[in-house]
Design an enzyme around this catalytic site. Structure first.
Site, mmCIF file in Angstrom:
data_model
loop_
_atom_site.group_PDB
_atom_site.id
_atom_site.type_symbol
_atom_site.label_atom_id
_atom_site.label_comp_id
_atom_site.label_asym_id
_atom_site.label_seq_id
_atom_site.Cartn_x
_atom_site.Cartn_y
_atom_site.Cartn_z
ATOM 1 N N GLU A 47 39.751 18.189 21.637
ATOM 2 C CA GLU A 47 40.396 17.119 20.886
ATOM 3 C C GLU A 47 39.889 17.079 19.442
ATOM 4 O O GLU A 47 40.670 16.901 18.500
ATOM 5 C CB GLU A 47 40.153 15.771 21.563
ATOM 6 N N LEU A 92 37.877 25.088 10.801
ATOM 7 C CA LEU A 92 38.283 23.963 11.637
ATOM 8 C C LEU A 92 38.363 22.639 10.883
ATOM 9 O O LEU A 92 38.424 21.573 11.496
ATOM 10 C CB LEU A 92 37.324 23.831 12.828
ATOM 11 N N GLY A 93 38.359 22.689 9.571
ATOM 12 C CA GLY A 93 38.535 21.455 8.815
ATOM 13 C C GLY A 93 37.229 20.807 8.449
ATOM 14 O O GLY A 93 36.189 21.456 8.344
ATOM 15 N N TYR A 132 42.168 7.087 19.435
ATOM 16 C CA TYR A 132 43.048 8.143 19.971
ATOM 17 C C TYR A 132 42.254 9.155 20.790
ATOM 18 O O TYR A 132 42.613 9.487 21.929
ATOM 19 C CB TYR A 132 43.798 8.843 18.840
ATOM 20 N N ASP A 150 50.805 9.640 19.617
ATOM 21 C CA ASP A 150 50.577 10.429 18.414
ATOM 22 C C ASP A 150 51.914 10.612 17.705
ATOM 23 O O ASP A 150 52.929 10.019 18.087
ATOM 24 C CB ASP A 150 49.903 11.771 18.744
ATOM 25 N N CYS A 198 61.241 18.217 21.292
ATOM 26 C CA CYS A 198 61.625 17.197 20.315
ATOM 27 C C CYS A 198 60.797 17.342 19.047
ATOM 28 O O CYS A 198 60.233 16.381 18.534
ATOM 29 C CB CYS A 198 61.446 15.804 20.923
#
Length: 307
Positions: A47, A92-93, A132, A150, A198
């Site tokens: 996550e 990974l940021g 979250y 989300d 979607c």
């Protein structure tokens, strides 16, 4: 907006809606390795890594991270510089996420005796774990979460059931749809729906979306959403009248062509610009999309919803 005001947007046959989505997910879905585990540490790592990083790139990093630090105990004992270095090497940021993950592992070991907390509220006590992420870990590790909301889930709810672009409305609608005690499979399933069927550019038929028979966007052709640019004017468009046909046929078992025409537009005239020829074209398209059935009789044309 109150929960009562939102309820109208959700189908009455919620049991069928739920089972259709779960069956679709269980039949075939993307096989990410963290979906094959209920280990809370492994799920927490996935996550945190997945925040603003494409899932395809996360797989290799996740596997490498767990090979190097397979438990919270191993990560807690690691040098923080090594953890941050791994994060940087795998693009990974924000490095703060690596620092928080390292600190969360120490908390699990030192404050919880090596056992993860199991509820969303308790999980938020861990460093860097917001609502979250806490809910996701509670859902996927312990089947003990609330409905995940989300961007993908918001898009699905907005398109399918007309849930307004309001955080409280999305939360209430998502929670009302989720079956009791099934947060693990449900949250995986609805996020998968938003991720493969979607998307911003929808793939309803290609992905076999299980909610097509209930979906407002599929009926009307209007696939705008909070994260999707607005389409041309809906008022007076073909999309609008497709929606009116579906809504009218939901109210009546079946309708003859001219009766239906007069019910969906005030300027309907059998031989006019917006008359039988125009309406037959609209109905033929809906029949091709398997949304309605047309019965051609000696007296004309009768329309009903697809059974």
């Amino acid at each position: 907006m109150t929960a009562e005001a939102e309820e109208w947007a959700l189908p009455d046959d919620r049991g069928a809606v739920r089972e259709a989505l779960i069956a679709w997910y269980e039949e075939d879905h993307r096989d990410f390795p963290w979906r094959r585990t209920d280990d809370p540490y492994e799920i927490l790592v996935s996550e945190v890594m997945s925040q603003q990083t494409q899932l395809g790139r996360v797989v290799e990093a996740w596997e490498g991270f767990l090979e190097r630090w397979p438990t919270t105990a191993a990560l807690a004992d690691a040098d923080r510089a090594d953890v941050v270095g791994f994060w940087t090497d795998h693009s990974l940021g924000y490095n703060n996420r690596a620092k928080y993950l390292h600190e969360a592992a120490r908390q699990v070991e030192e404050e919880y005796g090596g056992d993860f907390p199991e509820t969303p509220d308790e999980l938020q006590e861990l460093m860097g774990v917001g609502p979250y992420t806490a809910n996701a870990v509670a859902s996927f590790a312990f089947n003990n979460g609330d409905a995940v909301v989300d961007t993908n889930v918001k898009r699905v709810l907005y398109r399918a059931f007309g849930v307004p672009d309001d955080d409280a409305a999305f939360e209430n609608a998502a929670q009302a749809l989720m079956p009791a005690n099934r947060s693990r499979v449900w949250n995986n399933a609805i996020m998968e729906l938003g991720g493969v069927a979607c998307e911003q550019t929808p793939a309803c038929d290609e992905a076999g979306c299980p909610w097509r028979e209930w979906c407002d966007a599929y009926a009307t052709g209007d696939f705008t959403a909070p994260d999707v640019p607005t389409q041309p004017s809906f008022e007076g468009s073909r999309r609008q009248f497709r929606g009116r046909v579906i809504a009218t046929l939901r109210e009546y078992d079946e309708l003859e062509l001219d009766t239906l025409g007069h019910r969906i537009r005030v300027d309907y005239a059998p031989d006019g610009e917006y008359g039988r020829e125009w309406l037959e074209g609209l109905l033929t398209d809906l029949e091709s999309d398997e949304l309605i059935e047309l019965e051609r009789t000696g007296d004309g044309l009768v329309a009903r919803l697809q059974r």
